[in-house]
Design a protein around this motif. Structure first.
Motif, mmCIF file in Angstrom:
data_model
loop_
_atom_site.group_PDB
_atom_site.id
_atom_site.type_symbol
_atom_site.label_atom_id
_atom_site.label_comp_id
_atom_site.label_asym_id
_atom_site.label_seq_id
_atom_site.Cartn_x
_atom_site.Cartn_y
_atom_site.Cartn_z
ATOM 1 N N VAL A 24 44.344 -34.112 14.234
ATOM 2 C CA VAL A 24 44.793 -33.636 12.839
ATOM 3 C C VAL A 24 43.256 -33.387 11.944
ATOM 4 N N GLU A 25 42.414 -34.345 12.099
ATOM 5 C CA GLU A 25 41.023 -33.948 11.404
ATOM 6 C C GLU A 25 40.630 -32.765 12.012
ATOM 7 N N LEU A 37 46.058 -38.549 18.104
ATOM 8 C CA LEU A 37 46.451 -37.488 17.043
ATOM 9 C C LEU A 37 45.661 -37.485 15.699
ATOM 10 N N ARG A 38 44.806 -38.593 15.550
ATOM 11 C CA ARG A 38 44.107 -38.518 14.447
ATOM 12 C C ARG A 38 42.846 -37.753 14.365
ATOM 13 N N ALA A 46 51.226 -33.112 9.942
ATOM 14 C CA ALA A 46 50.544 -34.096 9.046
ATOM 15 C C ALA A 46 49.341 -33.100 8.407
ATOM 16 N N ALA A 47 48.733 -32.184 9.259
ATOM 17 C CA ALA A 47 47.762 -31.440 8.631
ATOM 18 C C ALA A 47 48.140 -30.174 7.994
ATOM 19 N N GLU A 106 42.381 -30.111 9.894
ATOM 20 C CA GLU A 106 42.033 -30.020 8.572
ATOM 21 C C GLU A 106 40.707 -29.370 8.374
ATOM 22 N N MET A 152 51.181 -33.549 14.543
ATOM 23 C CA MET A 152 49.767 -33.097 13.975
ATOM 24 C C MET A 152 49.922 -32.144 12.942
#
Length: 241
Positions: free
Chosen positions: A120-121, A116-117, A158-159, A124, A155
């Motif tokens: 999310v990036e 998910l990191r 978070a984003a 974004e 995600m």
């Protein structure tokens, strides 16, 4: 759409940002879609033309990713796909996955959360991320979506990006679960229909507790199920008319 109508999309779909191998895979598979699928796409107006967005699909067949990628491209977005990490270990396929900037998921391990990191990036950074919230084929005997996993909700929240629910129906006729042989003739009808972004506004900015994630996931799956019910009732109506 007729084969001629589908073929007319060949040069309308975005090419920039696809990567060489991912673009080649699309170009190789596209003629099969044109010739052997009666594709019906609706709801493209719900996909924002720019900025981060998650496209969330139900999962019926190994041909779902093809239908999903085609939908994204016809919506003028180049998708980044969340997919099982084992694909990155398959010759040739791994080139396609790396070339397209897709995101590997280690299923059934604690590493799944790590996927998910980068997702999310990517969101974004304004990318379109494509995912199947169920995480696998539905086990429902009638093909209805199962309970989703919370990754899509996590995600997106978070984003801070929208989730567009998309229902697919008909791919199971092209390649049924458990089969390795495509059923291309007679031409199969495949419907791909998107709805309005799921309203998660009241959950934005809140701590991502299990309760918040379950609520968001439930809304996403309910929206997908509603879109799917519309497709299936429409088909039933056309048969009885």
């Amino acid at each position: 759409m007729t084969p001629l109508e589908l073929a007319a999309w060949t040069w309308k779909m975005p090419r920039r940002g696809r990567g060489f191998w991912f673009s080649l895979a699309i170009d190789v598979l596209w003629p099969f879609v044109v010739l052997f699928v009666r594709l019906r796409v609706r709801g493209r107006q719900h996909v924002p033309g720019n900025g981060g967005v998650v496209l969330a699909f139900n999962h019926l067949s190994n041909t779902d990713p093809i239908a999903a990628v085609v939908f994204a491209l016809m919506s003028n977005r180049v998708p980044r796909v969340l997919a099982k990490a084992s694909l990155w270990r398959v010759p040739v396929v791994n080139r396609v996955m790396r070339s397209g900037g897709h995101i590997p998921v280690e299923r059934g391990t604690v590493k799944a959360a790590e996927a998910l990191r980068p997702a999310v990036e990517a969101l974004e950074a304004g990318k379109c991320v494509m995912a199947f919230p169920e995480g696998t084929f539905t086990s429902d005997p009638d093909g209805w979506p199962m309970k989703g996993k919370t990754g899509v909700a996590r995600m997106a929240l978070a984003a801070g990006v929208p989730v567009v629910p998309v229902a697919v129906w008909g791919t199971q006729d092209v390649l049924p679960q458990g089969s390795v042989l495509l059923r291309l003739l007679p031409r199969k009808r495949v419907d791909v229909v998107a709805g309005a972004p799921v309203d998660l506004s009241d959950l934005q900015g809140r701590e991502l507790t299990a309760e918040v994630l379950d609520e968001a996931t439930g809304r996403v799956m309910d929206a997908i199920t509603t879109m799917l019910a519309g497709i299936r009732s429409g088909r039933a109506g056309s048969r009885s008319a």
